[in-house]
Scaffold this motif. Structure first.
Motif, PDB file in Angstrom:
ATOM      1  N   ARG A  91      -1.910  44.179  52.415  1.00  0.00           N
ATOM      2  CA  ARG A  91      -2.951  43.233  52.034  1.00  0.00           C
ATOM      3  C   ARG A  91      -4.347  43.790  52.312  1.00  0.00           C
ATOM      4  O   ARG A  91      -5.286  43.487  51.604  1.00  0.00           O
ATOM      5  CB  ARG A  91      -2.772  41.922  52.800  1.00  0.00           C
ATOM      6  N   GLU A  92      -4.472  44.595  53.388  1.00  0.00           N
ATOM      7  CA  GLU A  92      -5.796  45.080  53.778  1.00  0.00           C
ATOM      8  C   GLU A  92      -5.851  46.597  53.943  1.00  0.00           C
ATOM      9  O   GLU A  92      -6.694  47.250  53.329  1.00  0.00           O
ATOM     10  CB  GLU A  92      -6.238  44.413  55.089  1.00  0.00           C
ATOM     11  N   GLU A  93      -4.957  47.162  54.766  1.00  0.00           N
ATOM     12  CA  GLU A  93      -5.078  48.584  55.070  1.00  0.00           C
ATOM     13  C   GLU A  93      -3.712  49.212  55.321  1.00  0.00           C
ATOM     14  O   GLU A  93      -2.827  48.595  55.912  1.00  0.00           O
ATOM     15  CB  GLU A  93      -5.955  48.804  56.310  1.00  0.00           C
TER      16      GLU A  93
ATOM     17  N   HIS B 161      -2.636  50.270  44.729  1.00  0.00           N
ATOM     18  CA  HIS B 161      -3.152  49.536  45.880  1.00  0.00           C
ATOM     19  C   HIS B 161      -4.647  49.801  46.074  1.00  0.00           C
ATOM     20  O   HIS B 161      -5.425  48.876  46.369  1.00  0.00           O
ATOM     21  CB  HIS B 161      -2.404  49.952  47.150  1.00  0.00           C
TER      22      HIS B 161
ATOM     23  N   ILE C 227      -7.143  47.719  48.531  1.00  0.00           N
ATOM     24  CA  ILE C 227      -6.472  47.987  49.808  1.00  0.00           C
ATOM     25  C   ILE C 227      -6.928  49.349  50.322  1.00  0.00           C
ATOM     26  O   ILE C 227      -6.928  50.335  49.580  1.00  0.00           O
ATOM     27  CB  ILE C 227      -4.942  47.951  49.642  1.00  0.00           C
ATOM     28  N   SER C 228      -7.321  49.409  51.584  1.00  0.00           N
ATOM     29  CA  SER C 228      -7.828  50.644  52.182  1.00  0.00           C
ATOM     30  C   SER C 228      -6.670  51.538  52.633  1.00  0.00           C
ATOM     31  O   SER C 228      -5.657  51.041  53.125  1.00  0.00           O
ATOM     32  CB  SER C 228      -8.727  50.306  53.372  1.00  0.00           C
TER      33      SER C 228
ATOM     34  N   ASP D 136      -0.967  47.155  57.323  1.00  0.00           N
ATOM     35  CA  ASP D 136      -1.738  46.089  57.952  1.00  0.00           C
ATOM     36  C   ASP D 136      -1.440  46.068  59.447  1.00  0.00           C
ATOM     37  O   ASP D 136      -1.377  47.102  60.088  1.00  0.00           O
ATOM     38  CB  ASP D 136      -1.416  44.736  57.288  1.00  0.00           C
ATOM     39  N   ARG D 137      -1.237  44.891  60.000  1.00  0.00           N
ATOM     40  CA  ARG D 137      -0.768  44.757  61.387  1.00  0.00           C
ATOM     41  C   ARG D 137       0.584  44.065  61.388  1.00  0.00           C
ATOM     42  O   ARG D 137       0.901  43.274  62.282  1.00  0.00           O
ATOM     43  CB  ARG D 137      -1.786  43.976  62.229  1.00  0.00           C
TER      44      ARG D 137
END
Length: 328
Positions: free
Chosen positions: A138-140, A162, A167-168, A212-213
């Protein structure tokens, strides 16, 4: 020591109240018969529990008289027995508490400890990676990249998609990744052009992808195994946080990998930038010439020109000058 202090200590060792009162009476009055104990300790003659407990732990012993009298004996053995019994009770209490907490955790926590690490093996690995990479980011995405790779297709269209979606990606490539035939041209460069931030190290400590995490994928590097037989899928926990720290440490230690061109006072050509990048990554002369599509003679000539341009007398000085002056 006051009598009340002794009573507290004996009770702390696990001796019952009647046994404590009987023992104190014997210490105070000396050897006594059962009748004398009953007079000195009201209620003790009803069930004889206090005297029985003292006899069991070895704090008193009967005399050999016709009407036996009970006398205190050296307490070392009795105290050791009480201490061991107390220790066993404390251990049982600890076990019971841990079991109660485990029952609570299983009831209230949606994910048990066994679910935090999933082991994927054999042919199921590529499909599991594809599923996680398709559904999770979703983010990285953070990655330590090293052979052996799970996919035979070099182009990473999933990452490129992505990146287009915002997305990074941060990736640290090992030297062995850059040496893989066509991997730089067909995988790394397209991803960097799409926005991937890339760095390089001579070697990475583990093959790792953190999405992500939410999830981390861990497997062996080429230094550990020539085959990809197992993959660990790690969910958020202490191990997951340790893997995050490992990536960030590797990222800070790595050299930037920038082969997108750009302007510079000397207007280096894209091929020169790629040459310097591969040189900084530790690639050997044959690998660099092959990746650039030039002969070794041309490679040495261009390397000499760049060293002259930088005023360097060694490859190390050239790499240092290139980093300091943003040639990479």
């Amino acid at each position: 020591m006051h009598a009340s202090d002794l009573a507290d200590h004996l009770r702390r060792l696990g001796l019952g109240m009647r046994a404590v009162a009987t023992y104190e009476a014997l210490l105070s009055s000396g050897p006594m018969t059962v009748d004398q104990v009953a007079t000195a300790v009201p209620g003790s003659a009803q069930d004889g529990a206090g005297m029985a407990e003292l006899l069991e732990v070895g704090l008193v012993a009967p005399s050999g008289d016709a009407e036996p009298r009970y006398v205190p004996v050296p307490p070392t053995t009795g105290l050791d027995l009480l201490a061991l019994r107390r220790q066993a009770e404390l251990h049982q209490a600890r076990v019971a508490t841990l079991q109660a907490y485990e029952a609570f955790r299983r009831h209230w926590h949606t994910r048990s400890a066994e679910d935090l690490v999933e082991v994927v093996t054999g042919s199921a690995i590529p499909d599991r990676i594809h599923q996680l990479m398709r559904d999770t980011p979703r983010e990285e995405v953070r990655r330590l990249d090293s052979p052996p790779h799970f996919y035979t297709v070099l182009r990473n269209e999933e990452e490129e998609r992505h990146l287009r979606e915002g997305i990074s990606y941060r990736v640290v490539y090992s030297r062995s990744s850059l040496r893989r035939p066509r991997y730089l041209q067909e995988n790394i460069i397209p991803c960097m052009r799409a926005g991937e931030r890339a760095r390089t190290l001579p070697r990475v400590p583990v093959k790792l992808t953190i999405v992500d995490r939410a999830v981390a994928l861990v497997s062996f590097t080429i230094d550990d195994t020539e085959r990809n037989d197992s993959l660990l899928v790690v969910r958020p926990c202490s191990l997951f946080r340790a893997l995050e720290g490992l990536f960030e440490l590797s990222w800070r230690s790595a050299l930037p990998l920038d082969i997108r061109g750009g302007t510079h006072a000397h207007r280096l050509r894209a091929r020169d930038r790629m040459l310097l990048t591969l040189l900084a990554a530790g690639a050997d002369d044959d690998s660099i010439a092959r990746e650039l599509g030039i002969s070794k003679r041309t490679f040495f000539r261009r390397l000499s020109e760049l060293m002259s341009l930088a005023g360097a007398t060694s490859r190390f000085q050239l790499a240092l000058h290139a980093c300091r002056n943003e040639w990479l």
